[in-house]
Design a protein around this motif. Structure first.
Motif, PDB file in Angstrom:
ATOM      1  N   ARG A 278       0.840  -1.195   0.000  1.00  0.00           N
ATOM      2  CA  ARG A 278       0.000   0.000   0.000  1.00  0.00           C
ATOM      3  C   ARG A 278       0.872   1.240   0.000  1.00  0.00           C
ATOM      4  O   ARG A 278       1.869   1.304   0.732  1.00  0.00           O
ATOM      5  CB  ARG A 278      -0.891  -0.038   1.251  1.00  0.00           C
ATOM      6  N   ILE A 279       0.489   2.230  -0.806  1.00  0.00           N
ATOM      7  CA  ILE A 279       1.282   3.456  -0.884  1.00  0.00           C
ATOM      8  C   ILE A 279       0.378   4.683  -0.732  1.00  0.00           C
ATOM      9  O   ILE A 279      -0.838   4.593  -0.842  1.00  0.00           O
ATOM     10  CB  ILE A 279       2.034   3.565  -2.219  1.00  0.00           C
ATOM     11  N   CYS A 280       1.027   5.821  -0.510  1.00  0.00           N
ATOM     12  CA  CYS A 280       0.355   7.112  -0.597  1.00  0.00           C
ATOM     13  C   CYS A 280       0.570   7.605  -2.017  1.00  0.00           C
ATOM     14  O   CYS A 280       1.681   7.997  -2.377  1.00  0.00           O
ATOM     15  CB  CYS A 280       0.958   8.074   0.428  1.00  0.00           C
ATOM     16  N   TYR A 281      -0.471   7.569  -2.835  1.00  0.00           N
ATOM     17  CA  TYR A 281      -0.347   7.949  -4.246  1.00  0.00           C
ATOM     18  C   TYR A 281      -0.302   9.471  -4.395  1.00  0.00           C
ATOM     19  O   TYR A 281       0.474  10.003  -5.172  1.00  0.00           O
ATOM     20  CB  TYR A 281      -1.509   7.358  -5.033  1.00  0.00           C
ATOM     21  N   GLN A 282      -1.131  10.146  -3.635  1.00  0.00           N
ATOM     22  CA  GLN A 282      -1.122  11.607  -3.619  1.00  0.00           C
ATOM     23  C   GLN A 282      -1.147  12.081  -2.171  1.00  0.00           C
ATOM     24  O   GLN A 282      -1.974  11.622  -1.391  1.00  0.00           O
ATOM     25  CB  GLN A 282      -2.327  12.180  -4.373  1.00  0.00           C
ATOM     26  N   GLY A 283      -0.241  13.000  -1.841  1.00  0.00           N
ATOM     27  CA  GLY A 283      -0.133  13.475  -0.470  1.00  0.00           C
ATOM     28  C   GLY A 283      -1.273  14.391  -0.068  1.00  0.00           C
ATOM     29  O   GLY A 283      -2.143  14.743  -0.869  1.00  0.00           O
ATOM     30  N   GLY A 284      -1.249  14.785   1.184  1.00  0.00           N
ATOM     31  CA  GLY A 284      -2.301  15.659   1.693  1.00  0.00           C
ATOM     32  C   GLY A 284      -1.897  16.269   3.024  1.00  0.00           C
ATOM     33  O   GLY A 284      -0.786  16.062   3.515  1.00  0.00           O
ATOM     34  N   GLU A 285      -2.814  17.016   3.603  1.00  0.00           N
ATOM     35  CA  GLU A 285      -2.534  17.725   4.853  1.00  0.00           C
ATOM     36  C   GLU A 285      -3.756  17.671   5.754  1.00  0.00           C
ATOM     37  O   GLU A 285      -4.894  17.690   5.276  1.00  0.00           O
ATOM     38  CB  GLU A 285      -2.178  19.179   4.538  1.00  0.00           C
ATOM     39  N   GLY A 286      -3.518  17.587   7.044  1.00  0.00           N
ATOM     40  CA  GLY A 286      -4.605  17.617   8.019  1.00  0.00           C
ATOM     41  C   GLY A 286      -4.156  18.341   9.269  1.00  0.00           C
ATOM     42  O   GLY A 286      -2.951  18.456   9.544  1.00  0.00           O
ATOM     43  N   GLU A 287      -5.104  18.860  10.033  1.00  0.00           N
ATOM     44  CA  GLU A 287      -4.755  19.628  11.226  1.00  0.00           C
ATOM     45  C   GLU A 287      -5.721  19.323  12.349  1.00  0.00           C
ATOM     46  O   GLU A 287      -6.926  19.148  12.120  1.00  0.00           O
ATOM     47  CB  GLU A 287      -4.775  21.125  10.916  1.00  0.00           C
TER      48      GLU A 287
END
Length: 216
Positions: A6-15
């Motif tokens: 399993r991979i992270c295909y597109q990154g992201g952000e959370g807070e």
């Protein structure tokens, strides 16, 4: 090659905010330790005024490289919990940096572990994760009379038709899961009475996340 991962295909952000402290998680796919550390430095420059920029990463099909840092937080309260989230999600080739802006209230050991873990989960929630599987391209050349039958069998077997080329004959390029390659070839041979020409590629990884299939 492993069967899949399993991979992270597109990154992201959370807070998240915990007792007025802001925890900003930024996630990015990486393939090497060098890429991971470049990303960490990028986040440190971006959030230069933050109290902490903690990180964790895992690289390689079998997580051959992994590292985490508390960046000044009490030992084992930030980096390790962040790494545990990545490993718990069975993710590979990914790096996460959690930036903390201190809100004036100490959270304690347990509070920090929960906050950093939750921030990573929030960041991953906003990413595009993808399951990778081993597959092969099956090139099949056949007469026009067999087109309908091949299209029907491909749908029945859950095989993706990547491309169709029309000339004096029809060329199909199929995406076949590696473990099904033998069975698919046998069924197609039977459907075309052994007249179709078939050639199978070497195995490679392809990914799917419910929306698309991507070849790597």
């Amino acid at each position: 090659m492993t069967e899949g991962y399993r991979i992270c295909y597109q990154g992201g952000e959370g807070e998240i905010v915990e007792k007025k402290s802001r925890f900003i998680a930024t996630v990015r796919p990486v393939k090497t330790e060098e890429e991971a550390m470049k990303f960490v430095e990028e986040m440190r420059r971006k959030y230069w005024d933050a109290r902490h920029n903690c990180y964790a990463y895992v690289c390689g099909e079998k997580n051959e490289q992994m590292k985490c840092s508390d960046d000044g937080e009490p030992s084992q309260t930030a980096g390790r919990p962040m790494l545990d989230v990545l490993l718990g999600e069975n993710l590979h080739n990914v790096c996460v940096v959690v930036t903390r802006y201190f809100g004036g209230t100490l959270l304690g050991t347990g509070g920090l572990v929960r906050a950093y873990s939750q921030a990573v989960k929030e960041g991953l929630f906003n990413c595009r994760l993808m399951e990778l599987h081993l597959g092969r391209k099956l090139m099949l050349k056949t007469e026009y009379t067999a087109v309908g039958k091949i299209q029907y069998l491909a749908g029945q077997m859950g095989v993706t038709i990547l491309e169709t080329q029309y000339s004096d004959k029809v060329m199909f390029i199929l995406l076949v899961p590696d473990e099904q390659a033998g069975a698919v070839k046998n069924k197609l041979t039977e459907a075309t009475n052994g007249k179709a020409l078939m050639e199978c590629s070497d195995p490679f990884y392809f990914g799917e996340d419910g929306k698309d299939k991507v070849i790597f």
